[in-house]
Design a protein around this motif. Structure first.
Motif, mmCIF file in Angstrom:
data_model
loop_
_atom_site.group_PDB
_atom_site.id
_atom_site.type_symbol
_atom_site.label_atom_id
_atom_site.label_comp_id
_atom_site.label_asym_id
_atom_site.label_seq_id
_atom_site.Cartn_x
_atom_site.Cartn_y
_atom_site.Cartn_z
ATOM 1 N N PRO A 1 0.836 -1.208 0.000
ATOM 2 C CA PRO A 1 0.000 0.000 0.000
ATOM 3 C C PRO A 1 0.870 1.256 0.000
ATOM 4 N N THR A 2 0.324 2.333 -0.530
ATOM 5 C CA THR A 2 1.084 3.576 -0.625
ATOM 6 C C THR A 2 0.309 4.717 0.015
ATOM 7 N N GLN A 3 0.966 5.857 0.114
ATOM 8 C CA GLN A 3 0.329 7.040 0.672
ATOM 9 C C GLN A 3 -0.629 7.639 -0.356
ATOM 10 N N PRO A 4 -1.699 8.304 0.103
ATOM 11 C CA PRO A 4 -2.644 8.918 -0.840
ATOM 12 C C PRO A 4 -2.002 9.947 -1.768
ATOM 13 N N SER A 5 -0.967 10.647 -1.291
ATOM 14 C CA SER A 5 -0.319 11.656 -2.145
ATOM 15 C C SER A 5 0.367 10.992 -3.344
ATOM 16 N N TRP A 6 1.007 9.835 -3.130
ATOM 17 C CA TRP A 6 1.630 9.127 -4.244
ATOM 18 C C TRP A 6 0.566 8.601 -5.202
ATOM 19 N N ALA B 1 -2.965 -5.668 15.295
ATOM 20 C CA ALA B 1 -2.167 -4.692 14.549
ATOM 21 C C ALA B 1 -1.484 -5.388 13.384
ATOM 22 N N ILE B 2 -1.486 -4.735 12.228
ATOM 23 C CA ILE B 2 -0.760 -5.205 11.049
ATOM 24 C C ILE B 2 0.305 -4.149 10.764
ATOM 25 N N ARG B 3 1.565 -4.562 10.860
ATOM 26 C CA ARG B 3 2.665 -3.617 10.741
ATOM 27 C C ARG B 3 3.664 -4.067 9.698
ATOM 28 N N ARG B 4 4.323 -3.082 9.100
ATOM 29 C CA ARG B 4 5.515 -3.362 8.315
ATOM 30 C C ARG B 4 6.678 -2.736 9.059
ATOM 31 N N LEU B 5 7.820 -2.652 8.427
ATOM 32 C CA LEU B 5 9.024 -2.246 9.147
ATOM 33 C C LEU B 5 8.909 -0.855 9.754
ATOM 34 N N ARG B 6 8.377 0.106 9.001
ATOM 35 C CA ARG B 6 8.374 1.488 9.479
ATOM 36 C C ARG B 6 7.001 2.092 9.699
ATOM 37 N N THR C 1 2.542 1.405 10.576
ATOM 38 C CA THR C 1 1.421 0.556 10.959
ATOM 39 C C THR C 1 0.374 0.650 9.864
ATOM 40 N N LEU C 2 -0.006 -0.488 9.277
ATOM 41 C CA LEU C 2 -0.975 -0.494 8.188
ATOM 42 C C LEU C 2 -2.403 -0.553 8.707
ATOM 43 N N PHE C 3 -2.609 -1.275 9.790
ATOM 44 C CA PHE C 3 -3.961 -1.425 10.345
ATOM 45 C C PHE C 3 -3.847 -1.680 11.838
ATOM 46 N N GLN C 4 -4.742 -1.053 12.603
ATOM 47 C CA GLN C 4 -4.750 -1.254 14.043
ATOM 48 C C GLN C 4 -6.183 -1.165 14.532
ATOM 49 N N ALA C 5 -6.585 -2.104 15.392
ATOM 50 C CA ALA C 5 -7.960 -2.106 15.892
ATOM 51 C C ALA C 5 -8.000 -2.693 17.294
ATOM 52 N N VAL D 1 1.680 1.197 -15.902
ATOM 53 C CA VAL D 1 3.071 1.009 -16.348
ATOM 54 C C VAL D 1 3.728 -0.076 -15.509
ATOM 55 N N GLU D 2 4.855 -0.572 -16.032
ATOM 56 C CA GLU D 2 5.615 -1.565 -15.269
ATOM 57 C C GLU D 2 6.220 -0.879 -14.047
ATOM 58 N N GLY D 3 6.076 -1.525 -12.924
ATOM 59 C CA GLY D 3 6.633 -0.969 -11.688
ATOM 60 C C GLY D 3 7.463 -2.013 -10.974
ATOM 61 N N GLY D 4 7.999 -1.620 -9.853
ATOM 62 C CA GLY D 4 8.780 -2.557 -9.055
ATOM 63 C C GLY D 4 7.879 -3.628 -8.447
ATOM 64 N N GLU D 5 8.373 -4.832 -8.403
ATOM 65 C CA GLU D 5 7.633 -5.953 -7.844
ATOM 66 C C GLU D 5 8.071 -6.256 -6.414
ATOM 67 N N ALA D 6 8.884 -5.397 -5.837
ATOM 68 C CA ALA D 6 9.396 -5.654 -4.499
ATOM 69 C C ALA D 6 8.286 -5.478 -3.461
ATOM 70 N N THR D 7 8.254 -6.383 -2.515
ATOM 71 C CA THR D 7 7.310 -6.293 -1.404
ATOM 72 C C THR D 7 8.093 -6.331 -0.100
ATOM 73 N N GLN D 8 7.425 -6.009 0.984
ATOM 74 C CA GLN D 8 8.060 -6.016 2.298
ATOM 75 C C GLN D 8 7.359 -7.034 3.188
ATOM 76 N N LEU D 9 8.069 -7.438 4.217
ATOM 77 C CA LEU D 9 7.466 -8.347 5.184
ATOM 78 C C LEU D 9 6.438 -7.602 6.024
ATOM 79 N N ILE D 10 5.341 -8.266 6.296
ATOM 80 C CA ILE D 10 4.277 -7.697 7.123
ATOM 81 C C ILE D 10 4.065 -8.629 8.302
ATOM 82 N N ALA D 11 3.918 -8.048 9.482
ATOM 83 C CA ALA D 11 3.698 -8.837 10.695
ATOM 84 C C ALA D 11 2.304 -8.532 11.246
ATOM 85 N N VAL D 12 1.624 -9.578 11.668
ATOM 86 C CA VAL D 12 0.317 -9.438 12.310
ATOM 87 C C VAL D 12 0.494 -9.761 13.784
#
Length: 138
Positions: A15-20, A69-74, A76-80, A46-57
Motif C-alpha cells: 500500500p502507498t500514501q494517498p499523495s503518491w 495490529a498489522i505492521r511493516r518495518l516502518r 502501521t498499516l492497520f490497528q484495531a 506502467v511496469e513498476g517494481g515488484e518488491a514487497t516487504q514483510l508484514i507482521a500481524v
C-alpha cells in the motif's frame, strides 16, 4: 491511511500514501478501481517494481478487549481494538445459573407435592405420572 496498489498483472503490491496515488493518477501511471466487495484501490498501468516487504500481524488477547495490529518495518498499516462481550456473557451465565437453581427447587417442591398426593414418581428423573388422569410431566 494507506491506499492499496495492484500491479499491471493484478499482483498485490505494498500500500502507498494517498499523495503518491494522486501523483500517479495525474501522470497517467495508474487508474482507479473497485473490487467486487467495493474496496477502493489503484492499479498501475506502467511496469513498476515488484518488491514487497514483510508484514507482521500481532494479536494482543485481553479479558475485556482484543488488540490487532498489522505492521511493516516502518509503519502501521492497520490497528484495531475489539471490545469483547465478556460482561454480557457473565450476566447471561449468572441468569442461567439462577434459573437452573430455581428449576431444581421447583422440581423438588413438585416431587414432594406429588408424593403427598399419592402420585407415581420415578426417582431417576423428576417426572410425574398419574395413570388415573393421564397426567405426565417431565
Amino acid at each position: 491511511m494507506r491506499v492499496p496498489v495492484v500491479s499491471k498483472e493484478g499482483k498485490l503490491l505494498m500500500p502507498t500514501q494517498p499523495s503518491w496515488a494522486r501523483h500517479w493518477l495525474k501522470e497517467g501511471k495508474a487508474v482507479k478501481r473497485r473490487s467486487d466487495v467495493g474496496m477502493f484501490y489503484r492499479q498501475l498501468i506502467v511496469e513498476g517494481g515488484e518488491a514487497t516487504q514483510l508484514i507482521a500481524v500481532r494479536v494482543d488477547p485481553g479479558k475485556k478487549c482484543l488488540g490487532i495490529a498489522i505492521r511493516r518495518l516502518r509503519a502501521t498499516l492497520f490497528q484495531a481494538d475489539l471490545i469483547l462481550c465478556f460482561d454480557r456473557v457473565r450476566f447471561s451465565m449468572k441468569q442461567r445459573r439462577i434459573i437452573h437453581r430455581w428449576g431444581q427447587f421447583l422440581a423438588g417442591k413438585v416431587f414432594l407435592m406429588a408424593r403427598n398426593r399419592g402420585l407415581l414418581i420415578s426417582d431417576s428423573r423428576p417426572s410425574l405420572t398419574c395413570p388415573e388422569v393421564g397426567l405426565s410431566w417431565r
